[in-house]
Design a protein around this motif. Structure first.
Motif, PDB file in Angstrom:
ATOM      1  N   ASP A   5       0.896  -1.107  -0.001  1.00 44.02           N
ATOM      2  CA  ASP A   5      -0.034   0.121  -0.063  1.00 44.02           C
ATOM      3  C   ASP A   5       0.705   1.316  -0.227  1.00 44.02           C
ATOM      4  N   GLY A   6       0.418   2.398   0.209  1.00 47.05           N
ATOM      5  CA  GLY A   6       0.898   3.685   0.047  1.00 47.05           C
ATOM      6  C   GLY A   6       1.979   3.811   1.267  1.00 47.05           C
ATOM      7  N   GLN A   7       1.956   2.952   2.301  1.00 53.17           N
ATOM      8  CA  GLN A   7       2.702   3.325   3.365  1.00 53.17           C
ATOM      9  C   GLN A   7       3.848   2.122   3.348  1.00 53.17           C
ATOM     10  N   GLY A   8       3.691   1.056   2.200  1.00 56.14           N
ATOM     11  CA  GLY A   8       4.810   0.106   2.196  1.00 56.14           C
ATOM     12  C   GLY A   8       4.506  -1.106   3.014  1.00 56.14           C
ATOM     13  N   ARG A   9       3.143  -1.192   3.367  1.00 56.47           N
ATOM     14  CA  ARG A   9       2.734  -2.463   3.966  1.00 56.47           C
ATOM     15  C   ARG A   9       2.161  -3.403   2.977  1.00 56.47           C
ATOM     16  N   ARG A  10       2.721  -4.536   3.303  1.00 54.11           N
ATOM     17  CA  ARG A  10       2.327  -5.819   2.555  1.00 54.11           C
ATOM     18  C   ARG A  10       0.953  -6.379   2.756  1.00 54.11           C
ATOM     19  N   SER A  11       0.206  -6.674   1.781  1.00 47.76           N
ATOM     20  CA  SER A  11      -0.979  -7.205   2.039  1.00 47.76           C
ATOM     21  C   SER A  11      -1.701  -8.302   0.871  1.00 47.76           C
ATOM     22  N   ALA A  12      -2.208  -9.315   1.096  1.00 43.04           N
ATOM     23  CA  ALA A  12      -2.647 -10.166   0.368  1.00 43.04           C
ATOM     24  C   ALA A  12      -3.801 -10.672   0.290  1.00 43.04           C
ATOM     25  N   ARG A  13      -4.509 -10.969  -0.878  1.00 45.44           N
ATOM     26  CA  ARG A  13      -5.961 -11.339  -0.838  1.00 45.44           C
ATOM     27  C   ARG A  13      -6.094 -12.829  -1.640  1.00 45.44           C
ATOM     28  N   HIS A  14      -7.010 -13.570  -1.273  1.00 40.96           N
ATOM     29  CA  HIS A  14      -7.322 -14.634  -1.948  1.00 40.96           C
ATOM     30  C   HIS A  14      -8.602 -14.658  -2.133  1.00 40.96           C
ATOM     31  N   THR A  15      -9.266 -14.697  -3.515  1.00 44.24           N
ATOM     32  CA  THR A  15     -10.469 -14.709  -3.902  1.00 44.24           C
ATOM     33  C   THR A  15     -11.291 -15.796  -4.991  1.00 44.24           C
ATOM     34  N   SER A  16     -12.374 -16.027  -5.259  1.00 44.81           N
ATOM     35  CA  SER A  16     -12.827 -16.780  -6.416  1.00 44.81           C
ATOM     36  C   SER A  16     -14.056 -16.287  -6.690  1.00 44.81           C
ATOM     37  N   PHE A  17     -14.446 -16.987  -7.822  1.00 43.45           N
ATOM     38  CA  PHE A  17     -15.772 -16.773  -8.451  1.00 43.45           C
ATOM     39  C   PHE A  17     -16.148 -17.948  -9.203  1.00 43.45           C
ATOM     40  N   THR A  18     -17.220 -18.226  -9.445  1.00 38.34           N
ATOM     41  CA  THR A  18     -17.674 -18.995 -10.802  1.00 38.34           C
ATOM     42  C   THR A  18     -18.530 -18.325 -11.838  1.00 38.34           C
ATOM     43  N   THR A  19     -18.619 -18.610 -13.143  1.00 39.51           N
ATOM     44  CA  THR A  19     -19.064 -17.902 -13.998  1.00 39.51           C
ATOM     45  C   THR A  19     -20.415 -18.664 -14.520  1.00 39.51           C
ATOM     46  N   TYR A  20     -21.125 -18.025 -15.453  1.00 39.96           N
ATOM     47  CA  TYR A  20     -22.447 -18.563 -15.761  1.00 39.96           C
ATOM     48  C   TYR A  20     -22.380 -19.778 -16.433  1.00 39.96           C
ATOM     49  N   VAL A  21     -23.013 -20.793 -15.935  1.00 38.52           N
ATOM     50  CA  VAL A  21     -23.490 -22.047 -16.804  1.00 38.52           C
ATOM     51  C   VAL A  21     -24.589 -21.765 -17.654  1.00 38.52           C
ATOM     52  N   PRO A  22     -24.610 -22.398 -19.002  1.00 40.93           N
ATOM     53  CA  PRO A  22     -25.818 -22.057 -19.783  1.00 40.93           C
ATOM     54  C   PRO A  22     -26.747 -22.779 -19.035  1.00 40.93           C
ATOM     55  N   GLU A  23     -28.039 -22.402 -19.194  1.00 38.31           N
ATOM     56  CA  GLU A  23     -29.337 -23.105 -18.578  1.00 38.31           C
ATOM     57  C   GLU A  23     -29.395 -24.440 -18.855  1.00 38.31           C
ATOM     58  N   GLU A  24     -29.996 -25.204 -18.049  1.00 41.52           N
ATOM     59  CA  GLU A  24     -30.171 -26.600 -17.955  1.00 41.52           C
ATOM     60  C   GLU A  24     -28.791 -27.398 -18.232  1.00 41.52           C
ATOM     61  N   ARG A  25     -27.665 -27.103 -17.635  1.00 43.07           N
ATOM     62  CA  ARG A  25     -26.607 -27.611 -17.586  1.00 43.07           C
ATOM     63  C   ARG A  25     -25.911 -27.595 -16.209  1.00 43.07           C
ATOM     64  N   PHE A  26     -25.148 -28.529 -15.870  1.00 44.78           N
ATOM     65  CA  PHE A  26     -24.437 -28.831 -14.280  1.00 44.78           C
ATOM     66  C   PHE A  26     -22.977 -29.265 -15.190  1.00 44.78           C
ATOM     67  N   VAL A  27     -22.092 -28.801 -13.845  1.00 46.36           N
ATOM     68  CA  VAL A  27     -20.527 -29.194 -14.041  1.00 46.36           C
ATOM     69  C   VAL A  27     -19.990 -29.468 -12.707  1.00 46.36           C
ATOM     70  N   GLY A  28     -19.068 -30.252 -12.761  1.00 47.46           N
ATOM     71  CA  GLY A  28     -18.239 -30.748 -11.660  1.00 47.46           C
ATOM     72  C   GLY A  28     -16.826 -30.149 -11.348  1.00 47.46           C
ATOM     73  N   TYR A  29     -16.795 -29.366 -10.445  1.00 48.34           N
ATOM     74  CA  TYR A  29     -15.314 -28.986 -10.167  1.00 48.34           C
ATOM     75  C   TYR A  29     -14.776 -29.848  -9.332  1.00 48.34           C
ATOM     76  N   VAL A  30     -13.354 -30.378 -10.006  1.00 49.41           N
ATOM     77  CA  VAL A  30     -12.633 -31.562  -9.526  1.00 49.41           C
ATOM     78  C   VAL A  30     -11.231 -31.078  -8.814  1.00 49.41           C
ATOM     79  N   THR A  31     -11.088 -31.828  -7.804  1.00 45.05           N
ATOM     80  CA  THR A  31      -9.929 -31.693  -6.862  1.00 45.05           C
ATOM     81  C   THR A  31      -9.148 -33.124  -6.980  1.00 45.05           C
ATOM     82  N   PRO A  32      -7.939 -33.506  -7.157  1.00 46.58           N
ATOM     83  CA  PRO A  32      -7.070 -32.467  -7.339  1.00 46.58           C
ATOM     84  C   PRO A  32      -6.807 -31.690  -8.687  1.00 46.58           C
ATOM     85  N   GLU A  33      -5.672 -31.179  -9.089  1.00 43.01           N
ATOM     86  CA  GLU A  33      -5.451 -30.575 -10.465  1.00 43.01           C
ATOM     87  C   GLU A  33      -4.917 -31.776 -11.376  1.00 43.01           C
ATOM     88  N   ASN A  34      -5.283 -31.408 -12.404  1.00 36.66           N
ATOM     89  CA  ASN A  34      -4.807 -32.549 -13.727  1.00 36.66           C
ATOM     90  C   ASN A  34      -3.327 -32.397 -13.718  1.00 36.66           C
TER      91      ASN A  34
END
Length: 417
Positions: free
Chosen positions: A135-164
């Motif tokens: 920031d303007g005073q030299g302090r370090r900060s971190a953020r971690h966020t997430s969001f999901t996007t629109y899935v076409p109507e009448e569809r479903f998806v599965g988010y998988v763990t772990p990574e490929n």
């Protein structure tokens, strides 16, 4: 500790008993019993006496769309910015069709904002953002966020763990989180195939109507190759709602590392392929904010993150913008993490956190501290087991806690009869 998130003077013989750490335990770190420096909490961290109240995350790093947004339209703008100072690093990952890929982007010339090169968001995807700024005073900060996007109507998806194509610890559980409730669970379960080389029996278990996990009876053997095939496209998961994915991915099981945290002894034994690597002094949850017992799996590793008590059901006890070496153990917010703000005497002697497991560290994170040493030798999927804490056993659906359920009970969670 949830994300935004979160972690006496031992002398003479007491220090000598801590294997490799005799020369590492000088300096301050840890949590304090009076609420001025604990970390954790049924997923939280302790207070931070003397550091002063840092600015709110949204005042330091502003990210749009908002954290946790669902159904974000493809024409909405993804943007990360700071009102002053500069962005130090930005990492954006897109998860789509069970595969993760980095999102290319660019910083503005003044370092105040970041935008993706492709302004249009992908459909049916999850975006995860990790940003670090000064920031303007030299302090370090971190953020971690997430969001999901629109899935076409009448569809479903599965988010998988772990990574490929990832390499994971022996405690990894294959987990699918569906974006919609699945009413026809048997049909969906039949469309997901998990296999291993060398072969081992792998069974599914449903947690509610939107999560399906797979695991063997015991931890995976090191070197196992696991393949996950999603054949969900056009499978009817609910009346008139059809799957979108047709994808195969795989991961490799690496070496075995299981760490045993003894909350009563204030130690953590780290075992690699069955052999003891080190016994590390720790601090766990204080008497009023104890740490869960049971087997937990590392699901996320962050070199630095923010931890805020309000995100895990506490009041304003703490808000630490730069918790180092943070490793998520539960979805509710339990972390194993570095701690630089509490006194040295805490580690190996007392439990003072809000539920997390804290290891001694320095501000900014040090590679030669107990927390840095452990972080550098860990993988997503490693097991951390807590014993002798005055708390209940962690729930099987809290993070990847399925190893706390017996094999017979696990198998009853299949929808295919």
């Amino acid at each position: 500790m949830r994300h935004v998130t979160g972690r006496a003077r031992r002398v003479g013989v007491a220090l000598a008993a801590v294997l490799t750490w005799a020369g590492l335990l000088a300096g301050a770190a840890g949590c304090t019993a009076d609420g001025t420096g604990g970390i954790g909490g049924m997923g939280g961290i302790g207070g931070i006496g003397g550091l002063g109240k840092p600015p709110a995350p949204e005042d330091i790093i502003r990210i749009s769309p908002d954290d946790g947004s669902k159904g974000v339209r493809p024409d909405e703008k993804l943007r990360i910015r700071v009102p002053s100072g500069r962005l130090e690093s930005v990492k954006v990952i897109k998860s789509q069709d069970a595969q993760e890929s980095p999102v290319p982007g660019h910083l503005s010339e003044d370092g105040l904002s970041w935008e993706p090169d492709d302004r249009r968001l992908a459909l049916a995807a999850k975006y995860t953002i990790d940003a670090v700024a000064l920031d303007g005073q030299g302090r370090r900060s971190a953020r971690h966020t997430s969001f999901t996007t629109y899935v076409p109507e009448e569809r479903f998806v599965g988010y998988v763990t772990p990574e490929n194509r990832s390499t994971v610890g022996t405690g990894m559980i294959v987990s699918l989180e569906f974006n919609r409730e699945i009413e026809r669970r048997a049909a969906v379960e039949r469309a997901v195939h998990v296999s291993a080389k060398p072969p081992v029996e792998i069974r599914p278990h449903w947690f509610g109507t939107s999560r399906l996990d797979f695991r063997p009876e015991h931890y995976w053997k090191p070197g196992t190759q696991v393949t996950v095939s999603l054949r969900l496209r056009d499978v009817e998961g609910a009346p008139g709602v059809y799957g979108l994915q047709h994808k195969t991915f795989s991961f490799t099981v690496g070496r075995s590392q299981v760490s045993l945290v003894d909350a009563a002894e204030h130690t953590m034994e780290v075992r690699r392929d069955g052999a003891l690597l080190a016994t590390v002094p720790i601090t766990a949850g204080a008497p009023k904010t104890t740490t869960y017992n049971g087997r937990m799996v590392v699901t996320e590793m962050l070199e630095v993150t923010r931890m805020n008590s309000r995100t895990v059901g506490f009041g304003g006890e703490y808000d630490i913008p730069d918790v180092p070496h943070a490793m998520r153990l539960t979805e509710s917010g339990t972390f194993l993490h570095g701690n630089y703000w509490a006194s040295e005497e805490v580690f190996g002697e007392s439990n003072v956190s809000h539920g997390c497991v804290g290891l001694r560290d320095v501000k900014g994170g040090g590679s030669d501290t107990p927390a840095g040493w452990f972080f550098d030798r860990s993988l997503i999927g490693d097991v951390v087991e807590v014993v002798h804490s005055n708390d209940k056993k962690v729930a099987p659906d809290n993070g990847l806690g399925g190893w706390n359920m017996g094999w017979k009970a696990w198998k009853t969670g299949s929808a295919v009869k």
